[in-house]
Design a protein around this motif. Structure first.
Motif, mmCIF file in Angstrom:
data_model
loop_
_atom_site.group_PDB
_atom_site.id
_atom_site.type_symbol
_atom_site.label_atom_id
_atom_site.label_comp_id
_atom_site.label_asym_id
_atom_site.label_seq_id
_atom_site.Cartn_x
_atom_site.Cartn_y
_atom_site.Cartn_z
ATOM 1 N N TYR A 1 65.035 78.001 46.529
ATOM 2 C CA TYR A 1 65.245 77.005 45.467
ATOM 3 C C TYR A 1 64.425 77.348 44.216
ATOM 4 O O TYR A 1 64.888 77.185 43.096
ATOM 5 C CB TYR A 1 64.857 75.609 45.958
ATOM 6 N N ALA A 2 63.196 77.813 44.442
ATOM 7 C CA ALA A 2 62.318 78.121 43.298
ATOM 8 C C ALA A 2 62.942 79.226 42.441
ATOM 9 O O ALA A 2 62.921 79.155 41.202
ATOM 10 C CB ALA A 2 60.932 78.534 43.799
ATOM 11 N N ASP A 3 63.515 80.235 43.089
ATOM 12 C CA ASP A 3 64.173 81.325 42.343
ATOM 13 C C ASP A 3 65.329 80.779 41.508
ATOM 14 O O ASP A 3 65.503 81.138 40.345
ATOM 15 C CB ASP A 3 64.751 82.378 43.310
ATOM 16 N N ILE A 4 66.121 79.922 42.129
ATOM 17 C CA ILE A 4 67.281 79.359 41.423
ATOM 18 C C ILE A 4 66.789 78.530 40.233
ATOM 19 O O ILE A 4 67.264 78.683 39.104
ATOM 20 C CB ILE A 4 68.140 78.478 42.368
ATOM 21 N N ALA A 5 65.797 77.656 40.500
ATOM 22 C CA ALA A 5 65.304 76.757 39.443
ATOM 23 C C ALA A 5 64.758 77.575 38.270
ATOM 24 O O ALA A 5 65.059 77.285 37.098
ATOM 25 C CB ALA A 5 64.228 75.837 40.008
ATOM 26 N N ALA A 6 63.977 78.620 38.589
ATOM 27 C CA ALA A 6 63.371 79.421 37.510
ATOM 28 C C ALA A 6 64.464 80.070 36.670
ATOM 29 O O ALA A 6 64.420 80.031 35.430
ATOM 30 C CB ALA A 6 62.458 80.476 38.116
ATOM 31 N N GLU A 7 65.460 80.637 37.328
ATOM 32 C CA GLU A 7 66.510 81.327 36.582
ATOM 33 C C GLU A 7 67.389 80.366 35.790
ATOM 34 O O GLU A 7 68.017 80.753 34.809
ATOM 35 C CB GLU A 7 67.353 82.159 37.553
ATOM 36 N N LEU A 8 67.408 79.121 36.226
ATOM 37 C CA LEU A 8 68.190 78.126 35.477
ATOM 38 C C LEU A 8 67.359 77.485 34.370
ATOM 39 O O LEU A 8 67.823 76.594 33.662
ATOM 40 C CB LEU A 8 68.714 77.033 36.419
ATOM 41 N N GLY A 9 66.102 77.907 34.257
ATOM 42 C CA GLY A 9 65.234 77.387 33.198
ATOM 43 C C GLY A 9 64.710 75.993 33.474
ATOM 44 O O GLY A 9 64.329 75.266 32.552
ATOM 45 N N LEU A 10 64.672 75.597 34.762
ATOM 46 C CA LEU A 10 64.130 74.275 35.090
ATOM 47 C C LEU A 10 62.622 74.393 35.300
ATOM 48 O O LEU A 10 62.145 75.424 35.769
ATOM 49 C CB LEU A 10 64.780 73.737 36.370
ATOM 50 N N ASP A 11 61.894 73.325 34.976
ATOM 51 C CA ASP A 11 60.437 73.408 35.195
ATOM 52 C C ASP A 11 60.132 73.152 36.685
ATOM 53 O O ASP A 11 61.036 72.954 37.491
ATOM 54 C CB ASP A 11 59.664 72.467 34.266
ATOM 55 N N ASP A 12 58.822 73.132 37.008
ATOM 56 C CA ASP A 12 58.430 73.067 38.419
ATOM 57 C C ASP A 12 58.678 71.718 39.090
ATOM 58 O O ASP A 12 58.557 71.609 40.318
ATOM 59 C CB ASP A 12 56.936 73.408 38.553
ATOM 60 N N THR A 13 59.011 70.709 38.279
ATOM 61 C CA THR A 13 59.155 69.362 38.866
ATOM 62 C C THR A 13 60.126 69.374 40.048
ATOM 63 O O THR A 13 59.817 68.853 41.125
ATOM 64 C CB THR A 13 59.684 68.365 37.802
ATOM 65 N N ILE A 14 61.290 69.986 39.868
ATOM 66 C CA ILE A 14 62.300 69.935 40.919
ATOM 67 C C ILE A 14 61.832 70.698 42.174
ATOM 68 O O ILE A 14 62.075 70.265 43.306
ATOM 69 C CB ILE A 14 63.684 70.455 40.412
ATOM 70 N N VAL A 15 61.106 71.794 41.967
ATOM 71 C CA VAL A 15 60.612 72.558 43.127
ATOM 72 C C VAL A 15 59.591 71.716 43.897
ATOM 73 O O VAL A 15 59.555 71.722 45.132
ATOM 74 C CB VAL A 15 60.010 73.910 42.679
ATOM 75 N N GLN A 16 58.802 70.951 43.130
ATOM 76 C CA GLN A 16 57.824 70.077 43.785
ATOM 77 C C GLN A 16 58.538 68.983 44.590
ATOM 78 O O GLN A 16 58.168 68.683 45.728
ATOM 79 C CB GLN A 16 56.903 69.443 42.709
ATOM 80 N N VAL A 17 59.601 68.432 44.004
ATOM 81 C CA VAL A 17 60.382 67.390 44.703
ATOM 82 C C VAL A 17 60.910 67.953 46.025
ATOM 83 O O VAL A 17 60.815 67.324 47.078
ATOM 84 C CB VAL A 17 61.560 66.905 43.803
ATOM 85 N N ILE A 18 61.435 69.174 45.951
ATOM 86 C CA ILE A 18 62.025 69.796 47.150
ATOM 87 C C ILE A 18 60.942 70.105 48.192
ATOM 88 O O ILE A 18 61.111 69.854 49.389
ATOM 89 C CB ILE A 18 62.816 71.074 46.747
ATOM 90 N N THR A 19 59.805 70.636 47.720
ATOM 91 C CA THR A 19 58.705 70.956 48.640
ATOM 92 C C THR A 19 58.225 69.690 49.356
ATOM 93 O O THR A 19 58.063 69.672 50.589
ATOM 94 C CB THR A 19 57.533 71.594 47.868
ATOM 95 N N ASP A 20 58.021 68.625 48.585
ATOM 96 C CA ASP A 20 57.537 67.369 49.193
ATOM 97 C C ASP A 20 58.546 66.844 50.208
ATOM 98 O O ASP A 20 58.189 66.391 51.298
ATOM 99 C CB ASP A 20 57.306 66.291 48.117
ATOM 100 N N ASP A 21 59.811 66.944 49.824
ATOM 101 C CA ASP A 21 60.864 66.442 50.709
ATOM 102 C C ASP A 21 60.866 67.199 52.038
ATOM 103 O O ASP A 21 60.925 66.603 53.113
ATOM 104 C CB ASP A 21 62.222 66.603 50.007
ATOM 105 N N LEU A 22 60.769 68.536 51.956
ATOM 106 C CA LEU A 22 60.808 69.339 53.186
ATOM 107 C C LEU A 22 59.590 69.059 54.073
ATOM 108 O O LEU A 22 59.705 68.962 55.290
ATOM 109 C CB LEU A 22 60.885 70.823 52.831
ATOM 110 N N ARG A 23 58.431 68.925 53.420
ATOM 111 C CA ARG A 23 57.217 68.650 54.214
ATOM 112 C C ARG A 23 57.335 67.298 54.911
ATOM 113 O O ARG A 23 56.948 67.142 56.076
ATOM 114 C CB ARG A 23 55.972 68.682 53.325
ATOM 115 N N GLU A 24 57.876 66.323 54.195
ATOM 116 C CA GLU A 24 58.029 64.997 54.793
ATOM 117 C C GLU A 24 58.971 65.062 56.009
ATOM 118 O O GLU A 24 58.697 64.481 57.052
ATOM 119 C CB GLU A 24 58.600 64.050 53.734
ATOM 120 N N ARG A 25 60.066 65.803 55.851
ATOM 121 C CA ARG A 25 61.003 65.921 56.980
ATOM 122 C C ARG A 25 60.341 66.616 58.169
ATOM 123 O O ARG A 25 60.551 66.243 59.321
ATOM 124 C CB ARG A 25 62.239 66.716 56.560
#
Ligand code: ASP
Length: 452
Positions: A76-100
């Motif tokens: 996801y981080a690779d995709i987000a970086a190449e799409l020019g998104l900041d780290d917020t979305i990667v953090q959301v995904i990381t937190d979500d996975l850890r919670e699961r």
């Protein structure tokens, strides 16, 4: 309104997601999109869903999961970086996975489903964020908003109230990005559909909002009349009925999930299978009715992995309730069956082999012998089903004879023939070792010399 579904390869990396954005932008009617988890970027790549299954298995075995978790996050981080998104979305995904991963593991199937479904869930969040960042107002909507599914133990399916619940999505201003592949039970437990189940989600959404069209984007220009890996350049199917598609996807046409047809079929919503990498291609349209073409056969599919339970008893035909009691034994083992061809004194039950093991087989054989006093009971394995499909077959005489001759010319023995009462399909059971040879022979017989 059009509902679109984008499969794994269509959202596998940033470049593909940009294509998706262009496709959605190109037609303002494309208001709701269902997305898969990132799929394979190259032939030898691993799908995020498979990475997640591996991750969940490690967590269930109490093995360290950090490396596997970071492999998923990196995708996801690779995709987000190449799409020019900041780290917020990667953090959301990381937190979500850890919670699961930290959740209760005592119900293994529930835990597995939750980790598996994160693939589509997080991808939908990411894609919605990307659309918004490029000036396409979009909103991630969770299946919690109304995609209600049944409880275990049966396979997952949407409950009727889902359609009413999700109909309100038709009024949302923004483009809706909805994760495929899962829903929630009434008690709020996440459950996934079968593999490839994002097709089902897209179909449910199309039906709920009564869409004019359901576009299913994948990585092929169209559905072919036979597996192109076996048959050289098979005929492309431009238009096919729901019934034909249902029969073909049952028997191995993996381009569209067989359970995905029902929601759109009920509403008569046409489906268009299209290619994300070549959106200008017409694709294959799945429609309620189509005009007859030159060929009675629309497609030929084959699928392996079947076993046959063979039962014989003299005067079986006179014994009231024999078939019911036999099927009851199969049901009590929680096994679904596919065909039950029968003769006067014998009956075969054909089922998918993955439901069996030595223990289950021994139990079934013992019960059939004792409770039904059958004379011969045994299992045979390694069978394939070869399915010939076409609306035109109904009005065509001699087709079964042509097919049987083509099959016997390969040297294979036909173990079973079954023609559904709708006469849209003809099924042959054969030993798997002959599967490809038979497909080639049948294609030659029905397509090679026919104008379609
Ligand atoms: N990601 C899931 C799978 O790989 C569901 C889907 O893509 O439709 O099976």
């Amino acid at each position: 309104m059009i509902v679109c579904k984008f499969g794994g390869t269509s959202v596998a990396n940033a470049q593909q997601i940009k294509k998706v954005a262009n496709i959605v932008k190109a037609n303002p009617a494309r208001k709701i999109i269902a997305v898969s988890a990132p799929g394979k970027r190259t032939n030898d790549d691993i799908k995020v869903t498979d990475l997640l299954i591996d991750l969940a298995n490690s967590a269930l075995r109490n093995v360290d999961t950090e490396l596997k978790l970071s492999t998923v996050i990196e995708r996801y981080a690779d995709i987000a970086a190449e799409l020019g998104l900041d780290d917020t979305i990667v953090q959301v995904i990381t937190d979500d996975l850890r919670e699961r991963l930290d959740a209760d593991k005592s119900q293994e199937a529930q835990f597995m489903d939750s980790i598996k479904a994160s693939g589509e869930d997080n991808n939908a969040k990411l894609i919605a964020a990307y659309f918004s960042s490029i000036g396409m107002p979009a909103k991630y909507i969770s299946p919690k908003e109304g995609l209600i599914v049944n409880d275990l133990p049966e396979r997952t399916f949407a409950l009727p109230e889902t359609y009413e619940n999700l109909s309100k999505l038709a009024n949302v201003e923004e483009i809706i990005v909805f994760p495929g592949f899962f829903g929630y039970t009434k008690a709020g437990v996440l459950r996934t559909f079968d593999r490839g189940g994002s097709d089902i989600t897209g179909s449910i959404l199309a039906s709920a909002v009564n869409a004019d069209l359901y576009e299913n984007f994948t990585d092929v220009d169209c559905v072919f009349s036979a597996n192109p890996k076996v048959v050289n350049c098979p005929v492309e199917i431009k238009e096919i009925t729901y019934r034909e598609m249902r029969e073909l996807s049952y028997a191995g046409f993996s381009v569209f999930h067989d359970e995905a047809l029902m929601p759109v079929y009920k509403q008569g919503i046409p489906v268009n299978i299209k290619n994300t990498n070549n959106p200008a291609a017409e694709g294959t349209r799945i429609v309620p009715k189509r005009p007859a073409t030159g060929s009675p056969v629309t497609g030929i599919a084959t699928d392996s992995g079947f076993s046959i339970l063979y039962v014989s008893k003299y005067l079986m035909n006179r014994e009231v309730g024999f078939g019911r009691r036999l099927l009851q034994i199969i049901e009590e083992e929680n096994i679904s069956y596919e065909h039950t061809p029968s003769g006067l004194d014998d009956i075969s039950v054909i089922m998918r082999s993955h439901q069996l093991n030595d223990e289950i087989e021994a139990r079934i054989m013992k019960r059939v012998k004792e409770e039904l006093q059958a004379e011969d009971v045994h299992f045979r394995h390694d069978f394939s089903m070869v399915v010939i499909v076409g609306e035109g077959m109904r009005n065509n005489t001699g087709l079964a004879a042509r097919a049987a001759t083509a099959i016997s010319n390969t040297g294979a023995n036909i173990e079973m023939i079954n023609q559904g009462s709708s006469e849209v399909s003809l099924v042959f059971g054969v030993l798997s070792q002959y599967e490809n040879q038979i497909l080639k022979a049948l294609y030659e017989e029905f397509f090679a010399h026919t104008a379609v």
